[in-house]
Enzyme design. Structure first.
Site, mmCIF file in Angstrom:
data_model
loop_
_atom_site.group_PDB
_atom_site.id
_atom_site.type_symbol
_atom_site.label_atom_id
_atom_site.label_comp_id
_atom_site.label_asym_id
_atom_site.label_seq_id
_atom_site.Cartn_x
_atom_site.Cartn_y
_atom_site.Cartn_z
ATOM 1 C CE LYS A 83 -0.182 8.754 -6.846
ATOM 2 N NZ LYS A 83 -0.046 7.467 -7.534
HETATM 3 C C1 E4P Z 1 -2.806 6.504 -9.331
HETATM 4 O O1 E4P Z 1 -2.322 7.520 -8.916
HETATM 5 C C2 E4P Z 1 -3.005 5.286 -8.518
HETATM 6 O O2 E4P Z 1 -1.839 4.947 -7.870
HETATM 7 C C3 E4P Z 1 -3.512 4.163 -9.381
HETATM 8 O O3 E4P Z 1 -4.495 4.680 -10.267
HETATM 9 C C4 E4P Z 1 -4.010 2.965 -8.613
HETATM 10 O O4 E4P Z 1 -4.660 2.070 -9.475
HETATM 11 P P1 E4P Z 1 -5.001 0.541 -9.090
HETATM 12 O O5 E4P Z 1 -6.117 0.546 -8.092
HETATM 13 O O6 E4P Z 1 -5.408 -0.088 -10.386
HETATM 14 O O7 E4P Z 1 -3.738 -0.036 -8.517
#
Ligand code: E4P
Length: 220
Positions: A83
């Site tokens: 990622k």
């Molecule tokens: C997923 O890959 C993201 O890191 C995550 O959905 C972020 O979510 P949040 O905005 O609730 O922290």
């Protein structure tokens, strides 16, 4: 449509995998901070439990640092997806990972144009953050819809992953908007299972069954 679990919590992943509805997992530094321990060990265990891709996020913000962290993650298990946050260096790292055959998930996407660039660089997954856009009075789902249209119209291989999902309605809307994947907190996944009429219906059926069996037994 695929559903991923957005967590680093092993028990949540185990439960969701048992339900047979989970295709992958996304983690990020904040989710990892909630469980602690060795990130490598957590990732290895998640990869063993999970049938599909598991996203592991790099922290470095220079290209060589991102490449070093991502190559390390990619060696932990065959289903790791690296990622990388959207940025100029992030795009360069994504395109280098693509050349090396390492799959990437471009995270922190807040516009269709950012998603288009990540697809051009070769990211497998494009993660627009729906909830965080809604939080600032923008329409998160618009980015999902526009990006899904662009990806389908121009035959990109990348998939749109609806991230920052806050409630079950986001999942329905993301599915209708053409997201290929949605990643969900366990709480939202559990909310999707339940409906008050389902839960009260189960209670009613059990009560009626017990009453009928008691009557049969009383008649001998
Ligand atoms: C997923 O890959 C993201 O890191 C995550 O959905 C972020 O979510 P949040 O905005 O609730 O922290």
């Amino acid at each position: 449509m695929k559903l991923f679990l957005d967590t680093a919590d092993i028990d949540e992943i185990r439960t969701a995998v048992r339900w047979g509805v989970i295709d992958g997992v996304t983690t990020n530094p904040s989710l990892y901070a909630r469980v602690g321990g060795s990130y490598d060990d957590v990732l290895r265990e998640i990869c063993k439990l999970t049938p599909g891709p598991v996203s592991a996020e790099v922290i470095a913000d220079d290209v060589e640092g991102m490449l070093a962290e991502g190559r390390h993650f990619a060696k932990l298990a065959p289903n790791i997806v690296v990622k990388v946050a959207m940025s100029e260096n992030g795009l360069e790292a994504i395109s280098r990972f693509a050349e090396e055959g390492i799959k990437t998930n471009c995270t922190l996407i807040f516009s269709a144009n950012q998603g288009l660039l990540a697809a051009k660089a070769g990211a497998s997954l494009l993660s627009p953050f729906v909830g965080r856009l809604d939080d600032i009075n923008e329409e998160g789902m618009t980015v999902i819809r526009e990006l899904a249209d662009i990806i389908n119209l121009h035959d990109f291989d990348s998939e749109v992953l609806a991230a920052s999902v806050r409630h079950p309605r986001h999942v329905t809307d993301a599915a209708l908007a053409g997201a290929h994947v949605a990643t969900l907190p366990f709480k939202v996944l559990r909310q999707m299972v339940h409906h008050p009429l389902t839960d009260s219906g189960i209670v009613q059926f059990k009560a009626d069954w017990a009453k009928a069996r008691a009557e049969v037994a009383a008649k001998g």
